[in-house]
Enzyme design. Structure first.
Site, PDB file in Angstrom:
ATOM      1  CG  ASP A 250     -28.150  34.602  60.150  1.00 44.00           C
ATOM      2  OD1 ASP A 250     -27.633  33.950  59.218  1.00 44.00           O
ATOM      3  OD2 ASP A 250     -27.651  35.683  60.575  1.00 44.00           O
TER       4      ASP A 250
ATOM      5  CG  HIS B  71     -21.482  30.584  68.441  1.00 46.77           C
ATOM      6  ND1 HIS B  71     -21.095  31.896  68.372  1.00 46.77           N
ATOM      7  CD2 HIS B  71     -20.400  29.905  68.922  1.00 46.77           C
ATOM      8  CE1 HIS B  71     -19.838  32.025  68.792  1.00 46.77           C
ATOM      9  NE2 HIS B  71     -19.389  30.824  69.117  1.00 46.77           N
TER      10      HIS B  71
ATOM     11  N   GLY C 122     -17.228  40.787  59.594  1.00 49.07           N
ATOM     12  CA  GLY C 122     -18.269  41.224  60.523  1.00 49.07           C
ATOM     13  C   GLY C 122     -18.290  40.550  61.871  1.00 49.07           C
TER      14      GLY C 122
ATOM     15  CB  SER D   8     -16.593  42.282  68.015  1.00 56.26           C
ATOM     16  OG  SER D   8     -17.129  41.196  68.756  1.00 56.26           O
TER      17      SER D   8
END
Ligand code: OAD
Length: 230
Positions: A89, A104, A170, A172
């Site tokens: 985003d 990415h 934020g 993992s």
């Protein structure tokens, strides 16, 4: 100015309404990676892949940056802030952050299937079958799929090694090479981890963990750093 490197993942955009990937309501609960996020998936069923990213892109036009994104902009007043994001985003840019490196890819961009350097801003949310690059080949989402090279990892490693402070928000830390960036930080550099489910990182010293959502934890850490005289 001290240099702050920030590595962000899907969690920073969660409070804007964008689903993460691996939480219990995450995108990978509903879609299989091998169906929508690999080059093989694209070859097998491009319609499904196009539709998956069209839906993500459509939603991106409906959401806004949250307090976490905005606090990182504030930090630029006192620090040289460089953001390395795994997110596709553009909420960091919408918030006003000046230096954002996308590891990415980017949802609002598409690229040629025969020349990866032919990258275009897509007008609107919908990529269609038959949308072609200037060489006449089908355009694909400008996303780094699983199994593909991550061209921006080299500059991201260099930035990580230059950090005076390293902040992770934020993520993992399941996906490499992004998850390994924290190990490029110079020994002794303060590392902060903001994530409601954060675990300690083995082998990283001088780490402070804030088990909070980004919308709360990031403004809190930014206030602390702004007042620290760092
Ligand atoms: P994940 O879905 O793996 O992890 C999201 C993280 O965000 C988890 O650790 C959550 O605890 C945390 N989180 C959830 N809500 C939060 C909130 N409000 N504030 C802060 N943290 C919160 O997402 P990523 O680690 O970003 O790649 O995933 C990495 C990559 O895997 C993505 O870039 C994507 C995905 O497959 C590609 O598609 C290539």
């Amino acid at each position: 100015m001290k240099k702050i490197i920030v590595l962000t993942g899907a969690g920073i955009s969660a409070e804007s309404g964008i689903r993460t990937f691996r939480d219990s309501d995450g995108l990978w609960e509903e879609h299989r990676i091998e169906d929508v996020a690999t080059f093989e998936a694209w070859q097998r069923n491009p319609d499904l892949v196009i539709d998956f990213y069209n839906q993500r892109r459509k939603q991106l036009y409906e959401v806004k940056p949250n307090a976490g994104h905005l606090a990182l902009v504030e930090l630029e007043k006192n620090f040289d802030v460089r953001i390395i994001t795994q997110n596709v985003d553009d909420l960091h840019e919408q918030a006003g952050s000046c230096n954002v490196l996308h590891l990415h890819g980017e949802l609002k961009k598409v690229r040629s299937t025969i020349n990866q350097d032919l990258i275009y801003e897509l007008e609107g949310w919908e990529l269609k079958k038959g949308d072609l690059c200037e060489k006449g080949s089908q355009l694909r989402p400008h996303i780094v799929w699983f199994g593909e090279a991550v061209p921006m990892i080299e500059p991201a490693m260099e930035l990580s090694a230059e950090a005076d402070i390293f902040i992770v928000i934020g993520t993992s830390l399941n996906v490499y090479p992004a998850a390994g960036l924290v190990y490029y930080v110079k020994p002794g550099t303060p590392v902060y981890l903001i994530d409601p489910h954060a675990e300690m990182l083995s082998g990283v010293k001088n780490i402070t963990v804030l088990r909070k959502k980004a919308g709360l934890g990031v403004p809190e850490l930014v206030r602390q750093l702004m007042e620290s005289g760092f």
